[in-house]
Write a protein that holds these residues in place. Sequence first.
Motif, PDB file in Angstrom:
ATOM      1  N   PRO B 264      -3.869  -3.238   2.093  1.00  0.00           N
ATOM      2  CA  PRO B 264      -2.560  -3.093   1.741  1.00  0.00           C
ATOM      3  C   PRO B 264      -2.517  -3.278   0.105  1.00  0.00           C
ATOM      4  O   PRO B 264      -3.079  -4.177  -0.567  1.00  0.00           O
ATOM      5  N   VAL B 265      -1.949  -2.336  -0.460  1.00  0.00           N
ATOM      6  CA  VAL B 265      -1.572  -2.256  -2.084  1.00  0.00           C
ATOM      7  C   VAL B 265      -0.071  -2.049  -2.264  1.00  0.00           C
ATOM      8  O   VAL B 265       0.452  -1.150  -2.777  1.00  0.00           O
ATOM      9  N   PRO B 266       0.921  -3.010  -1.683  1.00  0.00           N
ATOM     10  CA  PRO B 266       2.233  -2.779  -1.754  1.00  0.00           C
ATOM     11  C   PRO B 266       2.886  -2.596  -2.985  1.00  0.00           C
ATOM     12  O   PRO B 266       3.811  -1.695  -3.105  1.00  0.00           O
ATOM     13  N   LEU B 267       2.427  -3.199  -4.037  1.00  0.00           N
ATOM     14  CA  LEU B 267       2.975  -2.851  -5.331  1.00  0.00           C
ATOM     15  C   LEU B 267       2.472  -1.559  -5.785  1.00  0.00           C
ATOM     16  O   LEU B 267       3.298  -0.762  -6.605  1.00  0.00           O
ATOM     17  N   CYS B 268       1.323  -1.238  -5.695  1.00  0.00           N
ATOM     18  CA  CYS B 268       0.768   0.093  -6.126  1.00  0.00           C
ATOM     19  C   CYS B 268       1.600   1.361  -5.492  1.00  0.00           C
ATOM     20  O   CYS B 268       1.936   2.213  -5.933  1.00  0.00           O
ATOM     21  N   ALA B 269       1.635   1.106  -4.044  1.00  0.00           N
ATOM     22  CA  ALA B 269       2.464   2.158  -3.347  1.00  0.00           C
ATOM     23  C   ALA B 269       3.931   2.320  -3.659  1.00  0.00           C
ATOM     24  O   ALA B 269       4.285   3.269  -3.981  1.00  0.00           O
ATOM     25  N   THR B 270       4.476   0.953  -4.069  1.00  0.00           N
ATOM     26  CA  THR B 270       5.935   1.214  -4.726  1.00  0.00           C
ATOM     27  C   THR B 270       5.918   1.914  -5.960  1.00  0.00           C
ATOM     28  O   THR B 270       6.907   2.709  -6.277  1.00  0.00           O
ATOM     29  N   ALA B 271       5.150   1.527  -6.948  1.00  0.00           N
ATOM     30  CA  ALA B 271       4.876   2.439  -8.179  1.00  0.00           C
ATOM     31  C   ALA B 271       4.620   3.615  -7.896  1.00  0.00           C
ATOM     32  O   ALA B 271       5.335   4.527  -8.542  1.00  0.00           O
ATOM     33  N   GLU B 272       3.673   4.131  -6.965  1.00  0.00           N
ATOM     34  CA  GLU B 272       3.519   5.662  -6.575  1.00  0.00           C
ATOM     35  C   GLU B 272       4.561   6.323  -6.461  1.00  0.00           C
ATOM     36  O   GLU B 272       4.920   7.599  -6.786  1.00  0.00           O
ATOM     37  N   GLN B 273       5.614   5.661  -5.431  1.00  0.00           N
ATOM     38  CA  GLN B 273       6.895   6.263  -5.171  1.00  0.00           C
ATOM     39  C   GLN B 273       7.628   6.636  -6.272  1.00  0.00           C
ATOM     40  O   GLN B 273       8.410   7.714  -6.508  1.00  0.00           O
TER      41      GLN B 273
END
Lengths: 434, 434
Positions: B264-273
């Motif tokens: 899980p990389v939740p903050l990276c995934a948020t950044a990506e969006q």
Amino acid sequence: MTTKPAIGFCGLGAMGFGMATHLVSQSYPVTGYDVYAPTLSRFASAGGTPSSSLSESAKDKAFYICMVATAAQAEQALFGTDGIVAALPQNAVLYLTSTVPSSYAQSVSKKLEDIGRSDVYFIDAPVSGGAIRAANGTLSIMAGASGAAFEKGKWLLDELTAPGKLFIVDGGVGAGSNMKMVHQVLAAIHIISVSEAFGFAAGLGLNGKEVRDHVIGGKAWSFMFENRSVRTLAEDYFPGASAVTIILKDTGIITSMANLVDFPVPLCATAEQLYITGLNKDYGANDDAGLVRLWTTEPVASIQSSRSDDEKKAKLELVSDLLIGIHLVAAAEGVSFAKHLGVSLGQYYELCVEAAGGSAVFKEQAPKMIDILEGKQNEGEASLKSYRDALKAVVTEARNQRIPLHLGNGALSLMEQAGKEGDFTSLLKLYSVE
Amino acid sequence: MTTKPAIGFCGLGAMGFGMATHLVSQSYPVTGYDVYAPTLSRFASAGGTPSSSLSESAKDKAFYICMVATAAQAEQALFGTDGIVAALPQNAVLYLTSTVPSSYAQSVSKKLEDIGRSDVYFIDAPVSGGAIRAANGTLSIMAGASGAAFEKGKWLLDELTAPGKLFIVDGGVGAGSNMKMVHQVLAAIHIISVSEAFGFAAGLGLNGKEVRDHVIGGKAWSFMFENRSVRTLAEDYFPGASAVTIILKDTGIITSMANLVDFPVPLCATAEQLYITGLNKDYGANDDAGLVRLWTTEPVASIQSSRSDDEKKAKLELVSDLLIGIHLVAAAEGVSFAKHLGVSLGQYYELCVEAAGGSAVFKEQAPKMIDILEGKQNEGEASLKSYRDALKAVVTEARNQRIPLHLGNGALSLMEQAGKEGDFTSLLKLYSVE
């Protein structure tokens, strides 16, 4: 002929208008007030009695329904100058059917006492089901109040609800609002997932009508998808039936309470940021189905797909898998928050499954989650693997096509946090804070 | 006078131009190629030798640096028609300094072998530090290669790096890219946090210059904030120095790898969006500092605050607390992913703390996190409470002011998941998937 009791009503918005005119259709004399004059004329045409002030609408009414949009509006309407409470007769029943924080509902009880009006029977009774069910008298209602208040006033809630859809929640005033709040965890996530799904589909070149046909009746179904997608396809946003400001307000009640009690609601918080983004793009007064415009400005019903039938089918499956993955984590977030707040999980399930928070995934999987949370032996298959693999394929496609999936990625991150061998138990543990 | 060896170079973008002209300033004859002709003229003016083709730039060069933007561009430049590898002399050293997936770097080794050019010494050597440090020859570089390749080619990496900033990573080709990827976890989150912080500040009516003064030198400092905020204040986005497409590409490398290994990389995934959202608003070619426009269209340096000094100070603290909360969870996400991939945590810390991924929070708190992950006795205070309480105040203010905080809410959700008595150990456990 029996004369039915007169009812006072304020807040004739999309929901309130339906509720009030349903009562009119059932031969109740209903006196209604709204700040927006054209609504009063419509109400008169529908057989209601328009009122020019709150106090007039409440005068001599033994039963009064307040269906304004927010706690701040309720406070003003109930206790402000020329307000409802001062005009209500002794021993009237007052129903607050707006969605408000439970603490606000409790503050109404206290204030009634403080100002010497503890004679008023107050019922905390938020509703769910949308404007059509409001107008048909088939809403779901979750109500908290004293036994005496229910004895005197339950009959009117029966008039507004479908059989079996009036939920008397233990705990008195505030308990109804609490139940509504945890129901709205599902609603808040599902509503924006409709737009995310259509935005994803648009990025894949899929026509919105085909998306709707594919989703309805299948595992990706939700009440919100079926309800909102009609307006998405018709671009019926101006104002549509349910404004962004309304679900934003409800979501804020959830996230504020979650912050207060230190409970994580990651998907609700993600949804809230998107509602705020919509608000800041001046979509606040538009229907929440119009939030698809955060993804695409092209009318989704006009997209011409050049894909083969097989390709189209595969892409439509991705859209369904997106919704299914989001709905699964929404279910976990909803039941976990309900558990944390001491809400009856059986009643929560029974309520949500056929109210606006319902989804096919919730219907099938929430019972397993509830069994786990209640420490019962869990009989069903409850691995996350198939959900996670499907959602990974969705997220990968979105990454390649440069389509933002805020909820889809949020749901996947949580499934990944649940571990490689993750199951419902490990997903629910992410919400089991102590 | 000693004649210095001739160097071939391709990819004269913001970073590459700085690196190549630094080598020119150190009296190396550098032959450079870029697809964009005006850059070649600038390069000639700076004393470089422009080349009209990749093969010409590589002919007779015993040392060649490839600094294109993506793996796809590298593949084309190295192995495409009229490409670099075919033109390189026997036993040349080839440096790939682009940020690419480690699997791509490994595929280059394999392809060199497959086409009979295993004589080429290949060094996987992504860089960090920004355009200014590139031009000063003070970059950080993380390099993986064979011992023989380093013996022959390390000297040139020394020329490009500050003392102590060349990190030879164990594991051969791919290990450098792997290290860069986990470094970019911090970069990907920090870059968009700059815009989120300025957007939040703008919503609070704070002038951007005062925000910068408040953050720089304090606990909310990050390399990215100090670096990007110059361009935020000057609205120097067109094209600025580091395009949205670049960090989006790097973030996609992280999230793709995370999906592949189920991490899980939740903050990276948020950044990506958010990067994708920026791309879809046609900000892709603009500097990533321009993503503040996702929050506000008003130039942040022009905002006139009407607040009292005390009020202003309190609001500035909220902006700092937002950054601090995000940086803390970014540190947890970075060290956890590094651990999961078997990266040396000591080297990771040493690299990140003074590279583009650095932050005051990382510097102070990552050692405690690393101790926990390495099972060492943790001496320091490591409760999340003060971070969580501060971030809750931030998120509450943003909710009230209708400012979307994607990363701030994401970080808070993770802190809430860590539990009421949450500490660094429970935060890191959210990333300890098996």
